[in-house]
Scaffold this motif. Sequence first.
Motif, PDB file in Angstrom:
ATOM      1  N   ILE A  12       4.488 -18.424   2.475  1.00  0.00           N
ATOM      2  CA  ILE A  12       4.734 -17.237   3.295  1.00  0.00           C
ATOM      3  C   ILE A  12       3.543 -16.310   3.220  1.00  0.00           C
ATOM      4  CG2 ILE A  12       7.234 -17.375   3.040  1.00  0.00           C
ATOM      5  CD1 ILE A  12       7.035 -15.134   0.979  1.00  0.00           C
ATOM      6  N   LEU A  13       3.469 -15.430   4.208  1.00  0.00           N
ATOM      7  CA  LEU A  13       2.366 -14.480   4.298  1.00  0.00           C
ATOM      8  C   LEU A  13       2.951 -13.093   4.504  1.00  0.00           C
ATOM      9  CD1 LEU A  13      -0.709 -13.875   4.623  1.00  0.00           C
ATOM     10  CD2 LEU A  13      -0.390 -14.263   7.087  1.00  0.00           C
ATOM     11  N   ALA A  14       2.512 -12.143   3.671  1.00  0.00           N
ATOM     12  CA  ALA A  14       2.998 -10.767   3.790  1.00  0.00           C
ATOM     13  C   ALA A  14       1.895  -9.897   4.385  1.00  0.00           C
ATOM     14  CB  ALA A  14       3.412 -10.234   2.428  1.00  0.00           C
ATOM     15  N   GLN A  15       2.267  -9.194   5.455  1.00  0.00           N
ATOM     16  CA  GLN A  15       1.351  -8.222   6.072  1.00  0.00           C
ATOM     17  C   GLN A  15       2.075  -6.877   6.138  1.00  0.00           C
ATOM     18  OE1 GLN A  15       0.164  -9.803   9.853  1.00  0.00           O
ATOM     19  NE2 GLN A  15      -1.289 -11.267   8.968  1.00  0.00           N
ATOM     20  N   GLY A  16       1.813  -6.055   5.132  1.00  0.00           N
ATOM     21  CA  GLY A  16       2.551  -4.810   5.054  1.00  0.00           C
ATOM     22  C   GLY A  16       3.997  -5.078   4.705  1.00  0.00           C
ATOM     23  N   ASP A  17       4.891  -4.561   5.509  1.00  0.00           N
ATOM     24  CA  ASP A  17       6.325  -4.781   5.279  1.00  0.00           C
ATOM     25  C   ASP A  17       6.835  -6.051   5.954  1.00  0.00           C
ATOM     26  OD1 ASP A  17       6.403  -2.467   3.851  1.00  0.00           O
ATOM     27  OD2 ASP A  17       7.007  -1.215   5.571  1.00  0.00           O
ATOM     28  N   GLN A  18       5.982  -6.721   6.718  1.00  0.00           N
ATOM     29  CA  GLN A  18       6.422  -7.885   7.482  1.00  0.00           C
ATOM     30  C   GLN A  18       6.119  -9.175   6.727  1.00  0.00           C
ATOM     31  OE1 GLN A  18       4.333  -7.124  11.224  1.00  0.00           O
ATOM     32  NE2 GLN A  18       6.309  -6.605  12.160  1.00  0.00           N
ATOM     33  N   ILE A  19       7.046 -10.119   6.836  1.00  0.00           N
ATOM     34  CA  ILE A  19       6.918 -11.419   6.171  1.00  0.00           C
ATOM     35  C   ILE A  19       6.860 -12.497   7.252  1.00  0.00           C
ATOM     36  CG2 ILE A  19       7.962 -13.039   4.543  1.00  0.00           C
ATOM     37  CD1 ILE A  19       7.127 -10.498   3.210  1.00  0.00           C
ATOM     38  N   PHE A  20       5.895 -13.420   7.138  1.00  0.00           N
ATOM     39  CA  PHE A  20       5.739 -14.499   8.109  1.00  0.00           C
ATOM     40  C   PHE A  20       5.670 -15.834   7.385  1.00  0.00           C
ATOM     41  CE2 PHE A  20       3.618 -10.776   9.933  1.00  0.00           C
ATOM     42  CZ  PHE A  20       4.274 -10.673  11.157  1.00  0.00           C
ATOM     43  N   LEU A  21       6.094 -16.873   8.083  1.00  0.00           N
ATOM     44  CA  LEU A  21       5.919 -18.231   7.575  1.00  0.00           C
ATOM     45  C   LEU A  21       4.458 -18.639   7.779  1.00  0.00           C
ATOM     46  CD1 LEU A  21       7.098 -20.913   6.466  1.00  0.00           C
ATOM     47  CD2 LEU A  21       7.520 -21.562   8.856  1.00  0.00           C
ATOM     48  N   GLN A  22       3.818 -19.061   6.712  1.00  0.00           N
ATOM     49  CA  GLN A  22       2.417 -19.463   6.792  1.00  0.00           C
ATOM     50  C   GLN A  22       2.266 -20.978   6.836  1.00  0.00           C
ATOM     51  OE1 GLN A  22      -0.167 -17.609   7.175  1.00  0.00           O
ATOM     52  NE2 GLN A  22      -1.918 -18.944   6.702  1.00  0.00           N
ATOM     53  N   GLU A  23       3.052 -21.665   6.030  1.00  0.00           N
ATOM     54  CA  GLU A  23       2.960 -23.123   5.949  1.00  0.00           C
ATOM     55  C   GLU A  23       4.315 -23.753   6.227  1.00  0.00           C
ATOM     56  OE1 GLU A  23       1.826 -26.791   5.826  1.00  0.00           O
ATOM     57  OE2 GLU A  23       0.320 -25.268   5.393  1.00  0.00           O
TER      58      GLU A  23
ATOM     59  N   SER B 226      19.658 -10.566   4.877  1.00  0.00           N
ATOM     60  CA  SER B 226      19.631  -9.643   6.003  1.00  0.00           C
ATOM     61  C   SER B 226      18.264  -9.672   6.683  1.00  0.00           C
ATOM     62  CB  SER B 226      19.947  -8.223   5.523  1.00  0.00           C
ATOM     63  OG  SER B 226      19.683  -7.292   6.558  1.00  0.00           O
ATOM     64  N   GLN B 227      18.287  -9.562   8.005  1.00  0.00           N
ATOM     65  CA  GLN B 227      17.032  -9.521   8.763  1.00  0.00           C
ATOM     66  C   GLN B 227      16.415  -8.120   8.770  1.00  0.00           C
ATOM     67  OE1 GLN B 227      15.445 -12.229  10.533  1.00  0.00           O
ATOM     68  NE2 GLN B 227      16.771 -13.284   9.082  1.00  0.00           N
ATOM     69  N   ALA B 228      17.111  -7.170   8.194  1.00  0.00           N
ATOM     70  CA  ALA B 228      16.631  -5.790   8.222  1.00  0.00           C
ATOM     71  C   ALA B 228      15.657  -5.497   7.091  1.00  0.00           C
ATOM     72  CB  ALA B 228      17.813  -4.820   8.145  1.00  0.00           C
ATOM     73  N   THR B 229      15.633  -6.376   6.066  1.00  0.00           N
ATOM     74  CA  THR B 229      14.751  -6.133   4.930  1.00  0.00           C
ATOM     75  C   THR B 229      13.764  -7.270   4.781  1.00  0.00           C
ATOM     76  OG1 THR B 229      16.216  -7.256   3.374  1.00  0.00           O
ATOM     77  CG2 THR B 229      16.612  -4.905   3.747  1.00  0.00           C
ATOM     78  N   SER B 230      12.635  -6.964   4.168  1.00  0.00           N
ATOM     79  CA  SER B 230      11.617  -7.999   3.966  1.00  0.00           C
ATOM     80  C   SER B 230      12.118  -9.062   2.989  1.00  0.00           C
ATOM     81  CB  SER B 230      10.325  -7.368   3.441  1.00  0.00           C
ATOM     82  OG  SER B 230      10.566  -6.650   2.230  1.00  0.00           O
TER      83      SER B 230
ATOM     84  N   LYS C 206      12.403 -13.033   3.790  1.00  0.00           N
ATOM     85  CA  LYS C 206      11.784 -14.019   2.906  1.00  0.00           C
ATOM     86  C   LYS C 206      12.812 -15.058   2.463  1.00  0.00           C
ATOM     87  CE  LYS C 206      11.468 -13.439  -1.412  1.00  0.00           C
ATOM     88  NZ  LYS C 206      11.230 -12.986  -2.789  1.00  0.00           N
ATOM     89  N   ASN C 207      14.006 -14.622   2.111  1.00  0.00           N
ATOM     90  CA  ASN C 207      15.050 -15.555   1.676  1.00  0.00           C
ATOM     91  C   ASN C 207      15.476 -16.497   2.803  1.00  0.00           C
ATOM     92  OD1 ASN C 207      15.057 -14.543  -0.901  1.00  0.00           O
ATOM     93  ND2 ASN C 207      16.750 -13.103  -0.538  1.00  0.00           N
ATOM     94  N   ASN C 208      15.556 -15.987   4.018  1.00  0.00           N
ATOM     95  CA  ASN C 208      15.880 -16.846   5.158  1.00  0.00           C
ATOM     96  C   ASN C 208      14.826 -17.923   5.333  1.00  0.00           C
ATOM     97  OD1 ASN C 208      18.334 -16.308   6.801  1.00  0.00           O
ATOM     98  ND2 ASN C 208      17.579 -14.195   6.731  1.00  0.00           N
ATOM     99  N   ILE C 209      13.545 -17.528   5.228  1.00  0.00           N
ATOM    100  CA  ILE C 209      12.461 -18.505   5.373  1.00  0.00           C
ATOM    101  C   ILE C 209      12.543 -19.548   4.259  1.00  0.00           C
ATOM    102  CG2 ILE C 209       9.959 -18.811   5.300  1.00  0.00           C
ATOM    103  CD1 ILE C 209       9.687 -16.048   6.585  1.00  0.00           C
TER     104      ILE C 209
END
Length: 1269
Positions: A651-662, A725-729, A733-736
């Motif tokens: 995963i990749l964190a950019q500020g408060d946002q979490i993205f799938l990296q791999e 929850s989708q409202a928190t980072s 992250k847990n969903n990913i």
Amino acid sequence: MDQKILSLATEKTAEKLQEFLQCLKDDELTGLLQKHAVKGKSPGALLKGIFKGSPCSEEAGSLRRLKVYKYCIQLVESGDLHREVASEITGLLMLEAHSLPGSSLVELANGFVDVVREGSLVNGKSLELLPIILTALATKKENLAYGKGELNGEEYKKQLINTLCSSRWDQQFVIQLTSMFRDVPLSIEELEFVVEKVLRLLSKLDLQEIPPLVYQLLLLSSKGSRTKVLEGIIAFFSQMDKSHNEEQCGDDLLDLVTVPSGELRHVEGTIILHIVFAIKLDRDLGRELMKHLKAGQQGDANKTICPFSIALLLSVARIQRFEEQVFDLLKTSILKSFRDLQLLHTSKFLQNLVPQKSCISTMILEVVKNSVHSWDHVTQGLVELGFILMDSYGPKKILGGKTTEASLVPSKTPSQQACRLGANILLETFKIHEMIRKEIVEQVLNRVVSKASSPISHFLDLLSNIIIYAPLVLQSCSSKVTEAFDYLSFLPLHTVQGLLKAVQPLLKVSMSMRDSLILVLRKAMFANHLDARKSAVAGFLLLLKNFKILGSLSSSQCSQSIGATQVQVDVHSRYNSVANEAFCLEILDSLRRCLGQQADVRLMLYEGFYDVLRRNSQLANSIMHTLLIQLKQYYEPKHDLLPPLKLEACILAQGDQIFLQEPLAHLLCCIQHCLAWYRNKVMPEEEEEEEGFQQDLEDMLESITIRMIKSELEDFELDKSADFSQATSVGIKNNIYALLVIGVCEVLIEYNFTIGNFSKNKFEEVLSLFKCYNRLSDILKEKAGKGKSTMVNKTVRSFLSMKFVSALLVALFRVLLWRYTSIPTSVEESGKKEKGKTISLLCLEGLQRIFHTVQQFFPSKIHQFLRALDITNEDEEEEDVNITQRATFQIRQFQRSLVNLLSCQDDDFNGKEALLLVTILSSLSKLLDPSSPQLMQMLSWTVKMCKENSLEDASFCKGLMNLLFSLHVLCKSPVSVLRDLSQDIHGQLGDLDQDIEVEKPNHFAMVNLKTAAPTVCLQVLSQAEKVLEEVDWLITKLKGHLGQETLSEEASQEVSLNQTLEKAAILQLGTLLTAFHELVQTALPSGSCVDSLLRNLSKIYTILTALVKYYLQVCRTSGGIPNRMEKLVKLSGSHLTPQCYAFISYVQNIQNESLSVAGEKKKEKTAAVTTAMARVLRETKPIPNLIFAIEQYEKFLIHLSKKSKVNLMQYMKLSTSRDFRINGDILDTALQEQETDEENERMTDQTVASEQRKDDDSQEPAKKKRKKK
């Protein structure tokens, strides 16, 4: 002597000349004329002198003139004179013709007629004089002797033309005679007579003589009869094409073909040019052509639309003022043709009535084939038509971004077929005409680039077919293709993939094009936009798949065939393969850099690497080495550490946002597929050399498997207490993490099942992995159910391959079909259920989806599929067994299953299972040949099931009824079944008049109190609507036949066909009337049944009106109406119209009752009134339409009664139910209620209670009034 005449002619007075000519004998005079004419000694001067000395005022002079005319005509016709001399003589005779007396003109004209009739014309030069003689004769007012009577000049001319056209014309003088009539003043009647004569002669002339004759006809049409001329020309060449095709079909008679194909096409092309030229000069001729062809659309289009008329229209389209009209007409004709074919295909009733004619698509493709014979004037129109069809009827984007149709699905709807026709036109035109190829490719590429936001799969398919046909030829268009490459970065991904896949054969034959593409892709790989980088990856992967390296597996194993040209390139030389290797390795190096980009880009790589490996096997080592390096970044090398994968690195964190990296699961999925391929394809000696990376990957997957089984959800921080929850980072992250773990479990399940070879240990590992997968899935579903996660609500794509799923199901159940048919649902253990479904029911659902998928997406493989299903006769040779027989075998198994299920006790009956069985039977029934006895047996069985089973399951009843009607329309018309079902519905639901007890006929036990309405009633009305559409189509066809003139030999066939169609339409309407007679007397519940019945009643009256209008036209032309029509009108008057008005009253009453109930609850719930009002407005909307349809029907019945002299209105009883006057009593009551309610709302609580009691007392009589009403 001749000098004497000439000298006397120079004098002012003609007295001496007259005296001299009177002294000459006739032989001397004709001798002088012959001498001067043959020797060319200015016969014109001598003739002038003779005419000067032969005044028409004197009888002798008139007779002399007549003799001179007759002799000069003989001289001109003899052919002994020079052309100039003959023209001079003819010119002088023309000048003097108007001075001849009527009797002389009659004699001369009769002489011409006799010569034509006897066939004694020599060269036809004298015919130039006949128009002048006929014109002069028409101006004579005096009466001329004709037989025993007398006629004036105009009437005599008419008789002469009649005689002339009734005579036999010598073939070599047809053109001259036709040309002659251009200079004769003709009435409309005379002109039609002449045109009909010439058109009849077309078939008797040689092919080469037809174009000049048609040219003369077109010139003649400027006087009138344009439609008849065009109609005759089109009909002639339509028949010629038909006869020519029939001759060519007879293989044994090829040597006896009367007309060479090339010669016929050249003649047709010349005539088309003549007509187009004539239309340019005479705009009215073009209007008549369009009018004639449009009128033909309404009737039998095959009489007006034929290959010749289509080619003519496409040529006329080059004239700007007619361009839009032509293409609109062709579009309408094409769509109408496909719709008619679709209607015929789905109705055995119509197939038996209407003879099958050739489809317009066949005609247009025949025009394309014929255009090779120098039809350059047609080619441009073909190209425009092809693109118009593809633009107008291609797939459309609908809400949600989806397209209206998938390219894998065969063309079924008229719009899809029209689009497919457009593509075929362009492809075939491209193959035939070299000059137009560049334009076609340019226009296709322009649409691919400019319409990228719209669905363009049809254009990409066309481009692919064009390039496959001639990749070498298309090198001349390389600049346009290269220009299209420049837009790749801006196009959607699916468009880029389609375009590159289409042009890949070109890349193999053009190095410059390949280099241009690579430059564009490299630039796109580092673009700012993610879509551009994804397009670059897609392009590079496609190149890797299609540029094979020496030593790769054969094309039969791993690559698709693209035609002879590509094969030639593939095996051209060793240098190509060596160059390809360097080229591919260079691309792979570029793609490795993408492994550091976003997840979407990496995902594309992982999904594409396996396909590259299969098609270009020499790249296996490089690809698998790349995957190994990538996996090591996320693999925990210490075997005692849990979990085995570094999820935090994915995963990749950019500020408060979490993205799938791999996309780790995709990486593992790619590795396991590549390993499976590697184990099966690599030779043993190669395996020894390169087993290092393979062994490493297998060891890593084995270690991951063991440690994943040992790991708990807490090791991934994914226990039940975790935040999703989708409202928190943290929740994101847990969903990913959860989706990654689920995906990894799926990949490991397939991997271990594949390598396990059915060993117990591996199956235990598979079960352990599934438990982990299941636990996490349950947690996600639980959280989604509480509204804490939205991600899991989206359908997540499974990593399990179809091959694995198939192998797993076979391992578990052998096959779904065997599992279901061998173990009935009723004997299963009750504990073996998932989501309330037994295992057998799940098997049945799987079967139903498989049958549907195969039929929808793989129709060409149905036979192979059915053969694979038949596991009982694997060793027998069954090449002769057709699809119908194989489908019948499967149908019988499911029929037995359904019968067994229906014979169970009511408590054991499973409605879902029964419905699935019926759905499967419906799917299988579509595979039966409509003309086979198996279909009739299937229909008989279905009818029996409907008659003997009285289940109250609405869904099952609806499915069985659908099956019944779908089979019935393939065998015969279902009107009799509709009538029986309507009687059953009436018997079950009762009559409008509650005091009447209705007899229950019980034709179909399936119709009972719970299924009669709305289930069966809506099915009956839906099918009745389809029958009405068929009848409407028949009536439209009948009307079209009335508007078309037919040849005498076709007239009797036309009358017979019309009578058959009339009888069928009337019988259908009569039977439907009896069905509606039952339904309109039925106490139907308020809602969809009432609404649908009112619409159908309006439609049947509209169609009855159309039939009445048709017979109005018949009465104007031929006579009266048949007895069966009179009986139909009587039936409608006695069995439908009165009942319709009673039904309208019934509908209004039940709606008033619903409003009253809602009004009583007004104070409790205001929304109830609003809802009731809305429903009433919706359900009463069809009533005025129905009454208007009835009144229109009665109005035209009055007209028909006057025309046919038959009192049809005696059967119609006028009703007062159509009176929309305001009912004063009801209005007063409503106003009083409204005033009372308003007053009550303004009172205090105590006053309200008091007034309410008074209000109750005062409203009681009003309620009684409404009840009486």
